[in-house]
Design an enzyme around this catalytic site. Structure first.
Site, PDB file in Angstrom:
ATOM      1  N   ALA A  38      25.006 -27.505  44.061  1.00  9.40           N
ATOM      2  CA  ALA A  38      26.099 -27.004  44.901  1.00  9.40           C
ATOM      3  C   ALA A  38      27.092 -28.140  45.112  1.00  9.40           C
ATOM      4  CB  ALA A  38      25.536 -26.529  46.233  1.00  9.40           C
TER       5      ALA A  38
ATOM      6  N   GLY B 297      21.174 -26.597  43.126  1.00 12.47           N
ATOM      7  CA  GLY B 297      21.577 -25.228  42.820  1.00 12.47           C
ATOM      8  C   GLY B 297      21.651 -24.961  41.319  1.00 12.47           C
TER       9      GLY B 297
ATOM     10  N   GLU C  26      18.221 -24.170  40.345  1.00 15.03           N
ATOM     11  CA  GLU C  26      17.916 -22.848  40.913  1.00 15.03           C
ATOM     12  C   GLU C  26      18.605 -21.744  40.115  1.00 15.03           C
ATOM     13  OE1 GLU C  26      19.146 -24.265  44.782  1.00 15.03           O
ATOM     14  OE2 GLU C  26      17.149 -23.878  45.590  1.00 15.03           O
TER      15      GLU C  26
ATOM     16  N   GLU D 286      17.911 -32.251  46.695  1.00 12.10           N
ATOM     17  CA  GLU D 286      18.517 -31.990  48.011  1.00 12.10           C
ATOM     18  C   GLU D 286      17.923 -32.860  49.105  1.00 12.10           C
ATOM     19  OE1 GLU D 286      17.404 -29.667  45.882  1.00 12.10           O
ATOM     20  OE2 GLU D 286      18.702 -27.904  45.870  1.00 12.10           O
TER      21      GLU D 286
END
Ligand code: HXC
Length: 257
Positions: free
Chosen positions: A65, A108, A111, A131
């Site tokens: 992200a 992300g 993911e 993260e």
């Protein structure tokens, strides 16, 4: 679309969605994710497309992200923005999605690769959930899908330390389907997409749903679901065509009817 390029191949019934923020290593800002959702919805509704590939570039699939976009956000901002509704919509894509991963697939990005149905990786691919180093934790399925894919020991190590794993380890632990030299990873994903695109799109859709059911149903519920889908396919012309082609020793032509 600015951050996602759609490259359809109508003749061969597949399409590529290319994440396109190369300078930021394809960091997944809100606009990119919304474009990705829009692209997937478009392709999911297009009968000419039977399989979708999501890719980035050689250096990065996606480095996570967009940290700069998230940096100053409060919990209430995050709640209101509700970015995961975009992810939920992506998860509902009915057609098979292949991730073609080279370079970084982090946070992300990892993911997103795990949200796809299969992953073809280049030798340079690196997977990680870093993260924790930012004072947060995975939020788009990293603690759940990674654990289901690679098991508790490695998932804990990756999530609690932020360590990356390379393509070999990812393959060894079942996170990805295949590793190929960097110059071929997209071609390999296309070969897989073309193979799937020749099969019955109805059978493919129900088979994908059934495999996914294994992740959130009891064995009994999953078997019931599978059985009903299996029966349902006998209502299709594709089933008649597929079995007739076998008996007549010819190649089947599936029309998705
Ligand atoms: C915003 C990012 C970014 C990110 C890289 N960049 N990752 N910008 N968000 N996630 C930007 C850098 O700031 C830099 O721009 C440019 O991309 C190139 O990156 P460099 O760091 O200079 O490259 P390199 O030294 O090769 O290091 C590559 C890297 C590193 C190891 C991938 O960039 C990195 O650690 N990135 C962050 C990875 C991460 O923590 N991901 C998880 C994010 S949180 P400038 O302009 O500064 O030169 C997350 C939560 C998911 O994903 C929740 C669900 C959505």
């Amino acid at each position: 679309m600015q951050f996602v390029l759609i490259e359809p191949n109508i003749a061969e019934n597949y399409a590529i969605l290319r994440l396109n923020r190369p300078r930021e290593l394809n960091a997944l800002n809100l606009q990119l994710m919304q474009e990705l959702r829009a692209g997937l919805q478009l392709l999911d509704a297009d009968d000419n497309i039977r399989c979708i590939i999501i890719t980035g570039n050689e250096r990065a699939f996606a480095a996570g992200a967009d940290i700069k976009q998230m940096q100053e956000r409060t919990a209430i901002d995050m709640l209101k923005i509700d970015q995961f509704s975009t992810w939920d919509a992506i998860r509902k894509t009915k057609k098979p999605i292949i991730a073609a991963v080279s370079g970084f697939a982090l946070g992300g990005g990892c993911e997103l690769a795990m949200l796809c149905d299969m992953v073809i990786a280049s030798e340079t691919a690196m997977f990680g959930q870093p993260e924790i180093k930012l004072g947060v934790m995975p939020g788009a399925g990293g603690t759940q899908r990674l654990t289901r894919a690679v098991g508790k020991a490695l998932a804990m190590e990756m999530v609690l330390t932020g360590r990356f794993i390379d393509a070999n380890k990812a393959y060894q632990f079942g996170l990805i389907n295949k590793i190929v030299p960097v110059e071929y990873y997209l071609q390999e994903a296309i070969t897989l997409a073309k193979e799937i695109a020749q099969l019955s799109p109805l059978a493919i859709r129900l088979a994908k749903e059934s495999v996914n059911k294994a992740f959130d149903a009891t064995l009994n519920e999953g078997l019931e679901f599978e059985r009903k889908n299996f029966y349902m396919l006998f209502a299709s012309q594709d089933q008649k065509e597929g079995m007739a082609a076998f008996v007549e020793k010819r190649t089947a032509h599936f029309e998705g009817k």
